[in-house]
Write a protein that holds these residues in place. Structure first.
Motif, short mmCIF file in Angstrom:
data_model
loop_
_atom_site.label_atom_id
_atom_site.label_comp_id
_atom_site.label_asym_id
_atom_site.label_seq_id
_atom_site.Cartn_x
_atom_site.Cartn_y
_atom_site.Cartn_z
N UNK A 75 30.48 45.04 52.69
CA UNK A 75 31.43 46.12 52.92
C UNK A 75 31.82 46.85 51.65
N UNK A 76 31.89 46.12 50.52
CA UNK A 76 32.29 46.72 49.25
C UNK A 76 32.02 45.73 48.13
N UNK A 77 32.09 46.25 46.90
CA UNK A 77 31.91 45.43 45.70
C UNK A 77 33.08 45.69 44.76
N UNK A 78 33.62 44.64 44.18
CA UNK A 78 34.59 44.75 43.10
C UNK A 78 33.97 44.15 41.84
N UNK A 79 33.94 44.91 40.76
CA UNK A 79 33.27 44.46 39.54
C UNK A 79 34.10 44.82 38.32
N UNK A 80 34.24 43.87 37.40
CA UNK A 80 34.83 44.13 36.09
C UNK A 80 33.90 43.53 35.06
N UNK A 81 33.42 44.35 34.13
CA UNK A 81 32.48 43.85 33.14
C UNK A 81 31.85 44.96 32.34
N UNK A 83 35.72 44.73 58.05
CA UNK A 83 34.95 43.87 58.96
C UNK A 83 33.57 43.57 58.38
N UNK A 84 33.51 43.50 57.08
CA UNK A 84 32.32 43.11 56.34
C UNK A 84 32.75 42.35 55.09
N UNK A 85 31.87 41.56 54.51
CA UNK A 85 32.23 40.81 53.30
C UNK A 85 32.41 41.73 52.09
N UNK A 86 33.23 41.27 51.15
CA UNK A 86 33.40 41.92 49.85
C UNK A 86 32.83 40.98 48.78
N UNK A 87 32.00 41.54 47.92
CA UNK A 87 31.40 40.80 46.81
C UNK A 87 32.20 41.08 45.55
N UNK A 88 32.73 40.04 44.91
CA UNK A 88 33.58 40.20 43.75
C UNK A 88 32.94 39.55 42.53
N UNK A 89 32.81 40.33 41.45
CA UNK A 89 32.31 39.84 40.16
C UNK A 89 33.49 39.73 39.19
N UNK A 90 33.71 38.54 38.65
CA UNK A 90 34.79 38.36 37.69
C UNK A 90 34.31 38.60 36.26
N UNK A 91 35.22 39.03 35.36
CA UNK A 91 34.87 39.27 33.96
C UNK A 91 35.04 38.02 33.11
N UNK A 92 34.69 38.14 31.83
CA UNK A 92 34.82 36.99 30.93
C UNK A 92 36.21 36.86 30.33
N UNK A 93 37.00 37.95 30.30
CA UNK A 93 38.21 37.94 29.46
C UNK A 93 39.49 37.51 30.16
N UNK A 144 44.80 47.05 47.30
CA UNK A 144 44.21 46.58 48.55
C UNK A 144 43.42 47.68 49.24
N UNK A 145 43.85 48.93 49.09
CA UNK A 145 43.23 50.03 49.85
C UNK A 145 41.77 50.23 49.50
N UNK A 146 41.31 49.71 48.35
CA UNK A 146 39.89 49.85 48.02
C UNK A 146 39.00 49.17 49.05
N UNK A 147 39.51 48.10 49.63
CA UNK A 147 38.69 47.28 50.52
C UNK A 147 39.07 47.49 51.97
N UNK A 148 39.33 48.75 52.33
CA UNK A 148 39.74 49.09 53.68
C UNK A 148 38.91 50.25 54.21
N UNK A 149 39.00 50.44 55.51
CA UNK A 149 38.42 51.60 56.19
C UNK A 149 39.54 52.37 56.85
N UNK A 150 39.45 53.69 56.88
CA UNK A 150 40.45 54.52 57.54
C UNK A 150 40.08 54.66 59.01
#
Length: 530
Positions: A231-237, A144-154, A483-489
């Motif tokens: 709510x969370x961040x996903x980052x590859x880099x 119930x919060x936004x997720x910020x996603x950073x994409x990589x170059x490769x 998917x479970x990374x971006x969830x709450x229990x």
């Protein structure tokens, strides 16, 4: 200054605060190509975050069928635009249009989106657990919060911030996504966002569920990463960039799932070398130079026994590397970091066997092979594990299986570790010795295959101990686990049964596997179960 538009709150708009502009570059020449894209300021980031936060509860309550419909419509839209997308990505990354982009990465991307849709429909990611005696029921639910996603170059498709696994996983968990595109392929990301937005409208999801920002500076990024509305961040880099974001997120208690660096050690046992050393040299060279070595699972360190077979392997591998033309890298930054990495390895005691030079035009670097004795490696393990992101690998020469195990124990956390052995049993004792030391240090232990392939499978672990990722318990690839990374229990204690989420009620119309009183069941529970 004319720049492309941002996707914020359901509108393709010009920046509110234009800090600067940038263009993609043709890696083969180093020349700018395509339109100018905005380097946006804090006002645009705030607009995107506010819009995403405003629709988070609505998206969390959206029926799963509409989420799945969006993911499938998006996959179909990508396929309908496959040629144009492959052309854009090829121009911006120099990755081959065929087979890499059109026949491999783009289908992988649409497959991920459809697997996410399937996980949405069958509730697999929610992992429901019911304890009838205690009156407790629990499942995984949206943040119930936004997720910020950073994409990589490769990976301009499969890990793109607006289309890749992190994006699909966050949306499948019914969280809005703010996608931060990688500046190496902004036009590709823009086109994907246009397709995503059309699918969003078709599925009837809140318009701020998907937003796109192209680039912003470090201070703006750090402020965003530490905003409690996330709510969370996903980052590859890069490790430096990921750790800076993670530090900002940690201060605010925001989970940051960061993929940072990995040298993916490969151990060649004596029997395997004696049996097929020449073939292994070719396999290793092909893996190390695939995509100019710009994979997070590139074989960056190979452990080779000191023996006649080991010497023959080194000679064959050196010949392959020495004869190869320089590969094209994604950007000037990648080239500079690669040169710094090779210099660090040499300063730590590695001997250059082949390559080690930049190309004459564009962003090119010769396939490079280095070597070091295991005794030296064990004296300087940190420096000799410097990641050289590109077509570069370090050979570590060992005396025996015991020294192999010592080398394995000196490794930092990695995404993968590989052991090559024979089938006749002669390598079994060495395998046990090396695997015992290596297993706790890698997310995926591979037998008799180079590590560059990452299958999109529910059983895949594309993660590992720090510093390969920020947390050893999660994967960035494979539904429903990703998917479970971006969830709450969420736990319900004696809540009214008819007011519970669908997958926790007595009736189980979808036949979902649920852990009920310690046993997996797919049937309905007797009505009125505590």
């Amino acid at each position: 200054m004319s720049v492309q538009r941002l996707l914020i709150d359901g509108d393709w708009r010009l920046p509110l605060q234009l800090i600067g502009a940038f263009r993609a570059e043709d890696p083969t020449t180093g020349e700018p190509i395509g339109p100018a894209f905005p380097l946006c300021g804090a006002a645009d980031v705030e607009a995107a975050l506010s819009a995403a936060a405003a629709v988070a509860d609505e998206l969390a309550a959206t029926p799963p069928e509409r989420i799945a419909a969006f993911l499938e419509a998006y996959a179909a839209g990508i396929e309908a635009n496959a040629d144009a997308l492959a052309d854009l990505a090829h121009a911006e990354t120099a990755l081959p249009k065929s087979p890499r982009l059109a026949a491999v990465e783009l289908p992988r991307t649409t497959n991920q989106l459809r697997l996410a849709a399937q996980a949405v429909r069958d509730y697999a990611w929610t992992q429901p657990v019911i304890d009838t005696a205690a009156g407790l029921r629990a499942h995984r639910a949206p943040l119930s919060k936004p997720v910020l996603v950073f994409g990589p170059n490769n990976f301009p498709f499969a890990f793109n911030a607006i289309a890749g696994s992190d994006f699909a996983s966050a949306i499948a968990a019914r969280n809005p996504v703010i996608a931060k595109a990688h500046p190496s392929h902004p036009a590709t990301s823009e086109r994907l966002a246009q397709i995503a937005f059309a699918a969003l409208q078709q599925a009837g999801l809140p318009l701020a569920s998907v937003q796109l920002l192209y680039h912003f500076d470090y201070t703006v990024g750090a402020r965003l990463a530490g905003d409690a509305r996330l709510g969370a961040i996903g980052f590859t880099g890069s490790r430096a960039g990921g750790l800076a974001l993670k530090a900002a997120a940690d201060k605010a208690g925001i989970p940051a799932y960061v993929e940072l660096s990995s040298v993916n050690p490969v151990f060649l046992l004596p029997g395997a070398l004696a049996e097929r050393g020449t073939a292994l040299a070719q396999e290793f060279f092909a893996s190390c130079t695939m995509g100019s070595g710009q994979f997070c699972t590139n074989p960056g360190v190979v452990i080779v026994p000191r023996s006649d077979a080991g010497d023959a392997f080194v000679a064959a591998a050196t010949a392959h590397f020495a004869a190869a033309a320089p590969g094209v890298l994604f950007s000037r930054g990648v080239l500079e970091h690669l040169q710094q990495g090779v210099a660090a390895l040499r300063e730590a005691g590695a001997e250059l066997l082949a390559g080690g030079t930049a190309g004459a035009t564009g962003y090119r670097y010769a396939p490079t092979l280095l070597s070091v004795d295991a005794d030296r490696f064990l004296q300087e393990p940190k420096a000799l594990q410097t990641e050289a992101f590109g077509p570069v690998s370090l050979l570590v020469r060992v005396r025996d299986a015991q020294q192999m195990a010592q080398v394995a124990q000196a490794f930092e956390g990695n995404l993968t570790g590989t052991i090559y052995s024979t089938d006749d049993g002669s390598d079994d004792a060495a395998w046990a010795t090396v695997a015992s030391a290596l297993r706790p240090r890698v997310g995926r232990l591979i037998g008799n295959r180079m590590p560059t392939g990452v299958a999109v499978s529910p059983a895949m672990n594309h993660g590992g101990p720090y510093p390969s990722t920020g947390h050893p318990g999660f994967t960035a690839v494979g539904m429903p686990a990703a998917i479970t990374r971006f969830t709450a229990l969420h736990c319900y204690d004696h809540a009214p049964e008819h007011l519970l989420p669908t997958e926790l009620r007595d009736r189980n119309p979808g036949g979902l596997a649920r852990l009920v009183d310690g046993a997996w069941r797919t049937d309905d529970l007797p009505h009125g179960t505590p």
